[in-house]
Design an enzyme around this catalytic site. Structure first.
Site, PDB file in Angstrom:
ATOM      1  N   CYS A  81       0.893  -1.249   0.056  1.00 54.85           N
ATOM      2  CA  CYS A  81       0.104  -0.222   0.049  1.00 54.85           C
ATOM      3  C   CYS A  81       1.032   1.278   0.150  1.00 54.85           C
ATOM      4  O   CYS A  81       0.379   2.367  -0.268  1.00 54.85           O
ATOM      5  CB  CYS A  81      -1.009  -0.071   1.236  1.00 54.85           C
ATOM      6  SG  CYS A  81      -1.968  -1.482   1.116  1.00 54.85           S
ATOM      7  N   GLY A 117      -6.945  -9.746  -0.996  1.00 51.17           N
ATOM      8  CA  GLY A 117      -6.515 -11.118  -0.619  1.00 51.17           C
ATOM      9  C   GLY A 117      -5.198 -11.445  -1.355  1.00 51.17           C
ATOM     10  O   GLY A 117      -4.373 -10.847  -1.911  1.00 51.17           O
ATOM     11  N   CYS A 213     -11.890   1.012   3.782  1.00 50.88           N
ATOM     12  CA  CYS A 213     -11.647   1.851   2.472  1.00 50.88           C
ATOM     13  C   CYS A 213     -11.912   0.824   1.448  1.00 50.88           C
ATOM     14  O   CYS A 213     -11.659  -0.301   1.526  1.00 50.88           O
ATOM     15  CB  CYS A 213     -10.201   2.406   2.346  1.00 50.88           C
ATOM     16  SG  CYS A 213      -8.771   1.191   2.011  1.00 50.88           S
TER      17      CYS A 213
END
Length: 394
Positions: A81, A117, A213
């Protein structure tokens, strides 16, 4: 070493999975917007760093070739991220050390619906340290999304330490939507109440659906230049990167019994410490913050990690309005990941886009009055955290 200027930024509206253009088209549009904002041609770009998580190798080349095929070095970046801000970090280093005068960072992602995932299920997981520690601390819930379990566990940890209420977490989602109402690039702009947030589907710990989110598709880009380059080409580059730090996990992330540490509290705290020390300022000097609110517990915990409030003081900080307009710091004026969604590779550069406009004074209805210092926090499990301090050029 030279201070690095942000000469141009570009971002496209984020969209739901299945409703976006192809990843390379999104990236091209963000790049062209950044170049136009800087007022330069692609032929002046000397290096490029392309961030994405869900894509094949050399996707960065495919995206950039739509803008120009010039033989420059193109480096593909994947750091979960924090991918977009990692691309920014690398671009900044090249300019700062004098290896290049004009470097492009771009982040993009074309995501699929549903919770995040593992992509590769035929080999060992990269998050084993975190997932194994999670299992030892709180077990595994086969019915809950794995990321919600980790960040929800961080929320439970904070509640156990400081008595934080479920309502405090929900108030962050309310604030996010209130800010997003003024951001045409945010996907979710309709207001929410605390009651609606708490009544939405429960995921794990204090997290409900409106506190997570959503996956979205999008792209953002930034052009970084040296002051000499900006002067030579008469660029209006009035925002600079004052300090920046990148950290990965510490032994403490996995040695204790704290889910707050598993999800990156120590990474965030140390990256912020490095930035403040390098810049010679403190949290009280920061006016506006874009931080990684993938789930509401991470925003709340990050307030404390960044020093925006005292450890254990996040709920009071929220209830006093310290995290919004008229308070101590305006956090996520863009609406954050909770309102824009989270196209992994694009998020860090979307934060850069927002903060650059805040310091330019061009954030329209989102503008933080008199903003001079802006702080960016982008976190990825696995792990990596990038904290960046921007300032107005004197």
């Amino acid at each position: 070493m030279t201070n690095v200027r942000v000469a141009g930024v570009g971002m496209i509206p984020f969209t739901k999975p299945g409703q976006s253009e192809d990843w390379d088209v999104m990236a091209e549009k963000a790049i062209r917007l950044a170049l136009a904002d800087a007022g330069i041609d692609y032929s002046l770009i000397q290096q490029a760093y392309a961030g994405y998580v869900y894509g094949d190798s050399t996707a960065g080349q495919s995206a950039l070739y739509r803008v120009g095929i010039t033989g420059i070095p193109i480096v593909n970046v994947n750091n979960n991220c924090s991918t977009g801000s990692t691309a920014l970090y690398l671009a900044r280093q090249m300019v700062e050390m004098g290896a290049a005068d004009c470097v492009l960072a771009v982040g993009f992602e074309q995501m699929v619906p549903g919770a995040l995932g593992m992509i590769f299920n035929d080999r060992k997981r990269t998050l084993d340290l975190a997932l194994n520690r999670q299992e030892e601390i709180q077990g595994i819930d086969e019915q809950a999304p794995f990321a919600a379990q980790q960040f929800g566990g961080g929320g439970l940890d904070h509640q156990a330490r400081y008595g934080t209420s479920d309502e405090a977490f929900a108030m962050i989602s309310v604030k996010a939507r209130k800010h997003a109402a003024n951001n045409p690039l945010a996907l979710f702009r309709d207001p929410l109440t605390v009651e609606e947030v708490l009544a939405s589907k429960h995921l794990y710990g204090p997290i409900t659906r409106f506190q997570a989110c959503p996956p979205t598709c999008g792209a953002a880009a930034a052009v970084l230049v040296s002051p000499a380059f900006a002067a030579k080409h008469n660029l209006d580059a009035g925002v600079e990167i004052v300090a920046q730090a990148m950290t990965t996990d510490f032994a403490s992330s996995f040695d204790g019994a704290s889910m707050m540490q598993v999800i990156g509290y120590d990474m965030s705290k140390d990256a912020a410490r490095q930035v403040y020390e390098s810049a010679g300022i403190g949290p009280s000097d920061v006016d506006v913050v874009e931080l990684h609110d993938c789930f509401t517990p991470n925003e709340l915990i990050t307030y404390e990690a960044l020093g925006l409030c005292a450890e254990g003081g996040a709920e009071r900080y929220i209830r006093d309005g310290g995290n919004t307009y008229g308070g101590t710091h305006v956090t996520n004026p863009s609406g954050g990941l909770l309102s824009k969604g989270h196209p992994l590779g694009a998020t860090g550069l979307a934060q850069c886009y927002e903060l650059t406009h805040q310091l330019r004074g061009t954030a329209d209805k989102r503008q933080v009055e008199g903003a001079r210092h802006a702080l960016q926090h982008n976190l990825g499990l696995g792990g990596a955290c990038v904290v960046t301090l921007y300032g107005k050029v004197a």
